[in-house]
Scaffold this motif. Structure first.
Motif: not given
Length: 158
Positions: A67, A96, A100, A104
């Motif tokens: 990330l 994932k 995200w 976001n």
């Protein structure tokens, strides 16, 4: 990229991880200045190369840092890094990262357009309510890893 002062590859850290030979944040205190901190620059670094190389090996450290590399790709608008992350990641990690991004940074989904085009889907400018009905097709394109063909790898290499 995370702040070099908290990066596991920083030569000042006493870890068994490989060491970066050129940390961007060089302050000796615990906090580098906000205006000049690696986490705000969006330039690839040793960590990003480590993550891409070791995601293929299902390395826990690489998965934990993925990330951070995703954020680096978004800040620097580095499509090659972003697509390389999705290409190297496991199915679970791709989901994932997609979640995200959707939560976001939905305005950055256009950076994944080569993946969508390789799957026969229309390009996205962002994920709007009009495209929500097609969300499963876009997620499947991300999860399926159909875009990892030879031609695609030649274009998006680090």
């Amino acid at each position: 990229m995370m702040c070099c002062n908290s990066c596991p590859f920083n030569p000042a850290n006493n870890t068994d991880a490989p060491k970066c030979d050129n940390p961007i944040c060089k302050n000796t205190c615990n906090h580098c200045s906000e205006s000049f901190c690696a986490k705000n620059i969006g330039t690839r670094c040793f960590m990003d190369y480590y993550v891409i190389e070791n995601l293929y090996r299902e390395d826990e450290l690489a998965e934990g840092l993925a990330l951070e590399s995703l954020r680096t790709a978004l800040i620097g608008r580095d499509r090659a890094l972003l697509i390389s992350l999705f290409q190297a990641a496991s199915k679970e990690l791709r989901i994932k990262m997609w979640n995200w991004l959707e939560e976001n940074e939905p305005r950055s989904l256009w950076m994944l357009n080569p993946i969508f085009a390789a799957s026969g889907l229309e390009e996205l400018n962002n994920f709007t309510s009009a495209s929500k009905g097609l969300e499963n097709k876009y997620v499947e394109a991300i999860v399926s890893n159909q875009y990892s063909g030879r031609y695609f790898k030649q274009i998006y290499t680090l």
